[in-house]
Scaffold this motif. Structure first.
Motif, PDB file in Angstrom:
ATOM      1  N   ASP A 325      13.575  -0.005 -21.002  1.00 55.44           N
ATOM      2  CA  ASP A 325      12.550  -0.122 -20.105  1.00 55.44           C
ATOM      3  C   ASP A 325      11.380  -0.877 -21.041  1.00 55.44           C
ATOM      4  O   ASP A 325      11.076  -0.444 -21.982  1.00 55.44           O
ATOM      5  N   ASP A 326      10.795  -1.798 -20.300  1.00 59.10           N
ATOM      6  CA  ASP A 326       9.971  -2.862 -21.025  1.00 59.10           C
ATOM      7  C   ASP A 326       8.634  -2.124 -20.812  1.00 59.10           C
ATOM      8  O   ASP A 326       7.406  -3.096 -21.155  1.00 59.10           O
ATOM      9  N   GLY A 327       8.573  -1.289 -19.825  1.00 58.51           N
ATOM     10  CA  GLY A 327       7.057  -0.582 -19.619  1.00 58.51           C
ATOM     11  C   GLY A 327       6.361  -1.222 -18.540  1.00 58.51           C
ATOM     12  O   GLY A 327       5.413  -0.893 -17.997  1.00 58.51           O
ATOM     13  N   SER A 328       7.041  -2.309 -17.801  1.00 59.18           N
ATOM     14  CA  SER A 328       6.157  -2.943 -16.518  1.00 59.18           C
ATOM     15  C   SER A 328       6.684  -2.006 -15.379  1.00 59.18           C
ATOM     16  O   SER A 328       7.300  -1.011 -15.459  1.00 59.18           O
ATOM     17  N   PRO A 329       5.889  -2.186 -14.364  1.00 62.46           N
ATOM     18  CA  PRO A 329       5.587  -1.219 -13.195  1.00 62.46           C
ATOM     19  C   PRO A 329       7.112  -1.352 -12.456  1.00 62.46           C
ATOM     20  O   PRO A 329       7.744  -2.531 -12.294  1.00 62.46           O
ATOM     21  N   LEU A 330       7.605  -0.332 -12.110  1.00 59.00           N
ATOM     22  CA  LEU A 330       8.996  -0.264 -11.474  1.00 59.00           C
ATOM     23  C   LEU A 330       8.703  -0.616  -9.962  1.00 59.00           C
ATOM     24  O   LEU A 330       8.007  -0.329  -9.290  1.00 59.00           O
ATOM     25  N   LEU A 583       9.661  -1.214 -37.708  1.00 64.15           N
ATOM     26  CA  LEU A 583       9.438  -1.077 -36.249  1.00 64.15           C
ATOM     27  C   LEU A 583      10.663  -1.198 -35.307  1.00 64.15           C
ATOM     28  O   LEU A 583      11.592  -2.013 -35.880  1.00 64.15           O
ATOM     29  N   ASN A 584      10.547  -0.653 -34.260  1.00 58.98           N
ATOM     30  CA  ASN A 584      11.390  -0.955 -33.140  1.00 58.98           C
ATOM     31  C   ASN A 584      10.493  -1.655 -32.160  1.00 58.98           C
ATOM     32  O   ASN A 584       9.136  -1.689 -32.055  1.00 58.98           O
ATOM     33  N   GLU A 585      11.067  -1.981 -31.089  1.00 57.92           N
ATOM     34  CA  GLU A 585      10.456  -2.551 -29.841  1.00 57.92           C
ATOM     35  C   GLU A 585       9.487  -1.773 -29.012  1.00 57.92           C
ATOM     36  O   GLU A 585       7.992  -2.294 -29.321  1.00 57.92           O
ATOM     37  N   PRO A 586       9.489  -0.503 -28.881  1.00 59.87           N
ATOM     38  CA  PRO A 586       8.381   0.334 -28.356  1.00 59.87           C
ATOM     39  C   PRO A 586       7.355   0.344 -29.020  1.00 59.87           C
ATOM     40  O   PRO A 586       6.150   0.226 -28.655  1.00 59.87           O
TER      41      PRO A 586
END
Length: 809
Positions: A325-330, A583-586
């Motif tokens: 999940d890139d965090g963008s709106p679903l 770090l990781n992506e999130p």
């Protein structure tokens, strides 16, 4: 003279049994206490530490001078020496000591401490009988039996020692009820390992598409998995309820540039009615677009199982999802028109998200129970083939017990020990219908013996060098939190493990092994109190978009960072200040660091303007020492002094007035101004002058660890802002101004204190006990070698393993 906190770890302890009790004689070549020392204390210290007033709860006019037999007095005198050497006392507003007076005090205290250390050298520093803690028990049972199971399910939480650790022998108690839980757990495990009867029926399935209708939430059932699609495969009637099972997933992936990789989540469970019960396997990050097959194995008993004949939605379900999940709106989905029966199983249909990575499921297989032959391997490891089995049952039982008890007790077993358990077997044999059931109960009794549940090291009147077998256990529980492996046991049996070159090579092997992550995770969580991260409720009013899943990544950064320093043998001063983090992506997105993609933690270089170097820039530390709505300068300050410098301030007295946080005018003040008012109260000033500046210097970090130049604060119904003020002055006159300046100060001026603190914490964890005054020589030696070696972390582990504290009992 005000004495700071006295709960240090390098202090005198009375052994659990001291017989006869020793008396402590004042050193003959030191100043005399009544003649030389007491008058100085009365003229400079008793006003604040006497019968009328006890700053930091310390009274010096009647403090015992018997440092050997009085542990509390030894702690306090040791702290007096610390503040004298640091030049922190008397405070600036008190009459200073003359050079001669300071010399008299330090000479007497030093001589008294050294004499107490020497007097206790033969018996102090003993590792007490120590029970395995929950983590160690879980790992040990798995390594011993090879069975995946929640062994610690019914065990009570482990007590935490004053040092913050879960492996302190004096804190790990055992009750009759707890022993019963251990017995129940052993029986539950052995019922699964040792089987009875013929081989069970095996169920094999292969699914090329979802076959589930009416799923809760009506997700889109599909083979191509984005964020809102699921592959659901159901077995309605025929599936196992016992034994090992295998899920095999064949897939391809569609990867995208400048974004993370798809994350395969496989889980097993069912839908009772209005909820879904699943247990997930570990996530798999898919980094290649090529066709691949992944296998997931476990015991079916560890997963939610439907009750046959009950519920509106019968059947066991295997679910596959892509949880990236890139965090963008679903995007919103729409209900598919119900036409053909096959289309009913699709659920809602969601728009394609071409910028995000996807998985294409080819097949999902389920097999269970799986075994190479019957009885299975785990059974045969214990009940091995032997000509004695058919000829002489008692002799075969003795042979089985000899092997099993050697591994269980982590040492050779005496014939009498085996005989005792054989006699137990014989006594209960008439009560059980089969040999297998009888041996299960016998082995369960072995698994509740002290020699298994405790790290037993027989002690005499004096300290002694530990045996090779004891060294094998100390190494394995220090670095792996589990029993020794075959290699360590072989070296112990050969009598070579105690040789420095041999155990040094084993330390390197063990650190390189994946199991060393247990040490990294356990030590950092307990030393740095990372578990507090989960206990802090992040305010939705201040941080409406914060995802609680990020807390796991926050802890992961700190643990991966410590692991990187250890495995790469980097300087421990990186814990104070560095030019990289893990770090990781999130978490990178949370920090605003660009160019980090994927779920896996990796080393990422930092720019000075990111202000992230070292532990003080880690969100795990900053969030755990916040209110969840804003920073908390006092908590952060106490954490620095306690966890990093091993100099915890004294707890506040019960009559301390609280901050007036209900007053709107007070809320409009900066934290520094609020605490300045607090320090204006006499009861608070003496402690907070030495506490607040450490935390105020971190005011540029908000509650969730993000950099800020303004503070948002709700006053009444309005959200107001005020500028960050991160400057303050330490009692020694040094000005701190922001986190970067604080890091520089720690590295340049307090690195020796930090190094000593880290050595003490690691040694405490390694030996499983509170350090005593007799360990001070070892601490001094280790700290000196740590500095001489460039503060390198893996080298420090080698030095600890080779130290007298680790190598003696």
């Amino acid at each position: 003279m005000i004495v700071r906190a006295c709960s240090l770890t390098m202090l005198l302890a009375v052994a659990s049994v001291i017989s006869p009790m020793r008396s402590f004689a004042e050193p003959t070549d030191a100043p005399k206490f009544k003649r030389d020392v007491l008058p100085i204390l009365q003229s400079h210290c008793v006003r604040c530490h006497g019968p009328k007033k006890q700053e930091s709860r310390i009274r010096l006019d009647n403090l015992s001078t018997d440092l050997f037999n009085n542990r509390a007095a030894a702690e306090n005198w040791h702290e007096v020496l610390n503040v004298l050497n640091a030049g922190e006392m008397p405070p600036k507003d008190e009459k200073p000591l003359s050079a001669e007076q300071r010399k008299i005090l330090t000479r007497w205290v030093s001589a008294a401490i050294n004499a107490a250390i020497e007097a206790g050298r033969k018996t102090d520093g003993r590792v007490v009988l120590r029970r395995l803690n929950r983590v160690e028990y879980q790992n040990t049972m798995f390594d011993l039996l090879g069975l995946k199971m929640d062994y610690d399910r019914d065990l009570p939480p482990d007590a935490v020692s004053a040092d913050g650790f879960h492996n302190n022998g004096r804190s790990l108690r055992m009750s009759a009820l707890q022993l019963e839980y251990y017995l129940q757990t052993a029986r539950r495990a052995l019922d699964r390992v040792i089987v009875v009867g013929p081989a069970p029926k095996v169920y094999d399935y292969e699914f090329t598409e979802s076959n589930v209708d009416g799923w809760l939430g009506d997700p889109q059932r599909a083979n191509r998995l984005g964020r809102q699609q699921q592959f659901l495969a159901k077995m309605v009637k025929d599936y196992p309820e016992e034994g090992e099972f295998l899920v095999r997933v064949k897939l391809t992936a569609e990867l995208k540039e400048n974004i993370g990789h798809p994350l395969l989540e496989v889980s097993v469970g069912y839908r009772p009615d209005t909820k879904i019960l699943f247990r997930e396997f570990d996530l798999v990050e898919i980094t290649s677009p090529d066709e691949q097959t992944f296998e997931f194995r476990d015991r079916i008993e560890n997963y939610p199982l439907p009750v046959r004949g009950q519920g509106k939605y019968p059947g066991l379900v295997v679910r596959a999802r892509n949880v990236y999940d890139d965090g963008s709106p679903l995007p919103k989905g729409k209900k598919e028109k119900k036409g053909k029966k096959k289309e009913k199983k699709k659920g809602k249909v969601f728009p394609d998200e071409p910028a995000l990575p996807t998985l294409m499921i080819q097949t999902v297989e389920f097999h269970g129970p799986v075994f190479d032959q019957w009885p299975p391997e785990l059974h045969r490891r214990i009940l091995f083939e032997s000509p004695l089995r058919e000829k002489d049952e008692a002799a075969y039982v003795a042979e089985v017990l000899q092997r099993f008890m050697r591994r269980t007790f982590r040492r050779p077993v005496e014939k009498a020990e085996v005989t005792r358990m054989v006699e137990f077997y014989k006594s209960i044999r008439p009560e059980f219908p089969t040999f297998e059931e009888t041996i299960r109960e016998t082995l369960a009794m072995v698994l509740i013996q002290p020699d298994f549940l405790f790290l037993v090291e027989p002690a005499g009147d004096n300290k002694r060098a530990i045996s090779d077998w004891e060294l094998a256990s100390r190494l394995s529980y220090f670095l792996w939190s589990t029993m020794p492996d075959d290699r360590l046991m072989e070296l112990a049996a050969s009598g070579k493990l105690h040789e420095p070159k041999v155990y040094s090579a084993e330390v390197d092997r063990m650190i390189a092994d994946a199991r060393s992550s247990r040490f990294v995770d356990q030590f950092t969580e307990q030393w740095l109190r990372l578990n507090v991260v989960d206990a802090v409720a992040v305010s939705r009013e201040y941080y409406p978009k914060f995802d609680d899943k990020l807390k796991t990544d926050m802890r992961g950064e700190t643990q991966a960072y410590f692991g990187e320093l250890l495995r790469q043998n980097l300087s421990g001063l990186n814990l104070l200040s560095s030019d990289f983090t893990m770090l990781n992506e999130p978490l990178a997105k949370h920090y605003g660091v660009e160019g980090v993609f994927g779920h896996t933690f990796r080393r990422v270089g930092l720019k000075p303007e990111q202000h992230r170097g070292g532990l003080l820039g880690h969100a795990s530390v900053l969030l755990s020492n916040s209110t969840g709505a804003d920073s908390h300068a006092v908590r952060r300050a106490v954490w620095i002094r306690d966890r990093l410098l091993n100099d915890p301030p004294a707890p506040p007295p019960p009559d301390v007035p609280p901050l007036d946080e209900a007053d709107p005018k007070f809320l409009k003040l900066s934290v520094r101004e609020q605490l300045k008012i607090h320090r204006g109260t006499e009861a608070c000033a003496s402690c907070h002058n030495g506490i607040d500046p450490w935390g105020i210097a971190l005011e540029n970090f908000d509650a969730v660890g993000l950099w800020r130049d303004e503070i948002r604060r709700k006053v009444g119904k309005k959200m107001e802002t005020l500028p960050v003020n991160a400057a303050d002055v330490l009692p020694n006159g040094h000005k701190l101004d922001g986190p970067d300046n604080l890091r520089d100060y720690l590295v340049k001026e307090r690195k020796d204190d930090f190094a000593r603190s880290l050595v003490a914490r690691l040694l405490t964890y390694a030996v499983g006990r509170r350090l005593e005054l007799s360990d001070q020589v070892a601490i001094d030696d280790l700290t000196g070698k740590f500095a001489a070696d460039g503060y390198r972390m893996r080298d420090l582990i080698h030095k600890i393993v080779g130290s007298e504290s680790f190598q003696t009992k």
